[in-house]
Each structure stands twice: as C-alpha cells, then as structure tokens.
Design an enzyme around this catalytic site. Structure first.
Site, PDB file in Angstrom:
ATOM      1  N   GLU A  44       0.850  -1.193   0.000  1.00 37.84           N
ATOM      2  CA  GLU A  44       0.000   0.000   0.000  1.00 37.84           C
ATOM      3  C   GLU A  44       0.883   1.240   0.000  1.00 37.84           C
ATOM      4  OE1 GLU A  44      -2.698   0.344   3.370  1.00 37.84           O
ATOM      5  OE2 GLU A  44      -2.714   2.528   3.157  1.00 37.84           O
TER       6      GLU A  44
ATOM      7  N   ARG B 265       0.363  10.417   0.396  1.00 41.16           N
ATOM      8  CA  ARG B 265       0.706  11.468   1.361  1.00 41.16           C
ATOM      9  C   ARG B 265       1.916  12.271   0.942  1.00 41.16           C
ATOM     10  NH1 ARG B 265       0.288   8.050   6.967  1.00 41.16           N
ATOM     11  NH2 ARG B 265      -1.574   6.915   6.330  1.00 41.16           N
TER      12      ARG B 265
ATOM     13  N   LYS C  38     -10.956  -2.240   6.930  1.00 34.67           N
ATOM     14  CA  LYS C  38      -9.775  -1.875   7.725  1.00 34.67           C
ATOM     15  C   LYS C  38     -10.262  -1.339   9.076  1.00 34.67           C
ATOM     16  CE  LYS C  38      -6.968   2.214   7.237  1.00 34.67           C
ATOM     17  NZ  LYS C  38      -5.955   2.985   6.504  1.00 34.67           N
TER      18      LYS C  38
HETATM   19  C1  3PG Z   1      -0.821   5.014   8.836  1.00 41.53           C
HETATM   20  O1  3PG Z   1      -1.680   5.727   9.285  1.00 41.53           O
HETATM   21  O2  3PG Z   1       0.227   5.415   8.349  1.00 41.53           O
HETATM   22  C2  3PG Z   1      -1.080   3.561   8.821  1.00 41.53           C
HETATM   23  O3  3PG Z   1      -2.211   3.274   9.535  1.00 41.53           O
HETATM   24  C3  3PG Z   1       0.084   2.812   9.366  1.00 41.53           C
HETATM   25  O4  3PG Z   1       0.199   3.094  10.699  1.00 41.53           O
HETATM   26  P1  3PG Z   1       1.518   2.651  11.480  1.00 41.53           P
HETATM   27  O5  3PG Z   1       2.603   3.613  11.053  1.00 41.53           O
HETATM   28  O6  3PG Z   1       1.132   2.832  12.928  1.00 41.53           O
HETATM   29  O7  3PG Z   1       1.822   1.240  11.114  1.00 41.53           O
END
Ligand code: 3PG
Length: 208
Positions: free
Chosen positions: A40, A44, A128
């Site tokens: 994924e 961002r 999710k």
């Molecule tokens: C995010 O918001 O980047 C994802 O949910 C992953 O979260 P994490 O960095 O806590 O694994």
C-alpha cells in the site's frame, strides 16, 4: 482480483510513504523478496503516484495498491497509476461509488460497529479497522467477532511485530497493515537487505 484475495496473500500489508519515487522499485523488490507481495503506497507525498507507477512497471510480482484515498479524484488518479486496490481511512458514499466506477476494489476504514454495518450495506465485508491500537486493539475485534459475524478486518495503525500476533490469531482478522517493515531511515539509506529481513519476519507471522 478482490480485496479478499489480496488480503489472503500475506499476513502483513506494508503501509509505505514514499518520498522519492526513484527508491520505489528497490523498496518493492525488497518487500516482495521477503514474502510481502501486497503493498500500500499512501497518497501522502507528491511522489506517491509516480512511486506506484514505478513499482507496477518494475516489479510485476508486486500487487500495488494506494492508501490514504480520500475522494473520487484520488481514486481516479490511483486507477490511472495502475493501482490494484485502494485503502481509505474512512468509508464515505462517494468513495464507495468511485471505487465501483473505477473498478478499483476498496478496503475502507471503520472504527465503530455502525460504520462497519454501513459498509456492509455497500456490499463490503472486509474492512480496515483504523486506527487499530488507538481504538482498543485486538480486544475490540474479539468483541466484534460474534455480533459482526460476517465482517473481517485488516487492522492498521499502531500494529507492530509485538502486537501483530494478537490480531492475526483472531478469526475475524484476515491480515494486518503496518509501516514497520519499511522504516524511513532504512529507505533513505537504501538498506534493502534490512527491509527484506523485516519483510521475511513479517511474512512468517502465523495467522488464525
Ligand atoms: C498510517 O496511518 O500510516 C497507517 O495506519 C500505518 O500506521 P503505522 O505507522 O502505525 O503502522
């Protein structure tokens, strides 16, 4: 292929925030070599869509999806970039419609039973749980298993090697998502061996 298929391919979906698309092929290769083919890439950074394109072109064994999909424009851009699936922090009517229109399967985020029930009204039954740890973690999903009995989850947010086994042991968890397999410093240093090793450990996590 469906979200069910993608979530069944490995116990962990790496959540990747890519700053430089030039690193994307090596990053994807390392994760796939370690046993995590489903990736994924979050929308961002300005490089995200180019990173998706670069992974799709250079790493045919990777199943590349896009995360942080917030609206129909994100969904359309993801489809053009070649994303095989889309992940969203939430579940809106617009995002569900865009997923159907673009033919990109959606893994939407939910944090409450009502949100999960609304998603099932759209025919979505793999969701999710986000952000998983902050919303109560594995005990919450355990409590949801009986009443929300047809729904299965990919918990994401705060998942780590230490708590991932708790989630993966639950019957209503198909896989987990997490960023820990691709630490920012390892990506910046081009330490693909470290990322492959982290992926290999994650891929060996037992499910069910
Ligand atoms: C995010 O918001 O980047 C994802 O949910 C992953 O979260 P994490 O960095 O806590 O694994």
């Amino acid at each position: 292929m469906s979200i069910e298929t993608f979530c069944g391919m490995a116990p962990v979906i790496p959540v990747l925030t890519v700053d430089d698309a030039a690193t994307a092929p090596d990053l994807a290769k390392a994760l796939v070599a370690g046993g995590l083919p489903v990736l994924e890439v979050t929308l961002r950074t300005p490089a995200a869509l180019d990173a998706v394109k670069a992974m799709v072109a250079a790493v045919p064994d990777a199943v590349v999806g896009v995360g942080t999909v917030m609206n129909p424009a994100d969904m359309a851009a993801s489809a053009v970039a070649g994303a095989k699936f889309a992940v969203s922090p939430g579940c809106t009517d617009a995002i569900v419609a865009a997923s159907k229109a673009e033919g990109v399967p959606l893994l939407p985020g939910v944090a409450t039973p009502s949100e999960a029930m609304r998603a099932t009204e759209h025919g979505l039954e793999i969701l999710k749980f986000f952000p998983a740890e902050q919303n109560g973690g594995a005990p919450v999903l355990r409590a949801w298993a009986a009443p929300l009995r047809r729904i299965r989850f990919c918990p994401t947010g705060g998942v780590s090697p230490s708590n991932a086994p708790d989630y993966l042991s639950l019957p209503n968890v198909v896989c987990v998502g997490g960023s820990w397999v691709a630490p920012k410093d390892a990506v910046a240093a081009g330490d693909w061996a470290r990322i492959e090793a982290l992926a290999r450990e994650a891929a060996a996590l037992p499910r069910g």
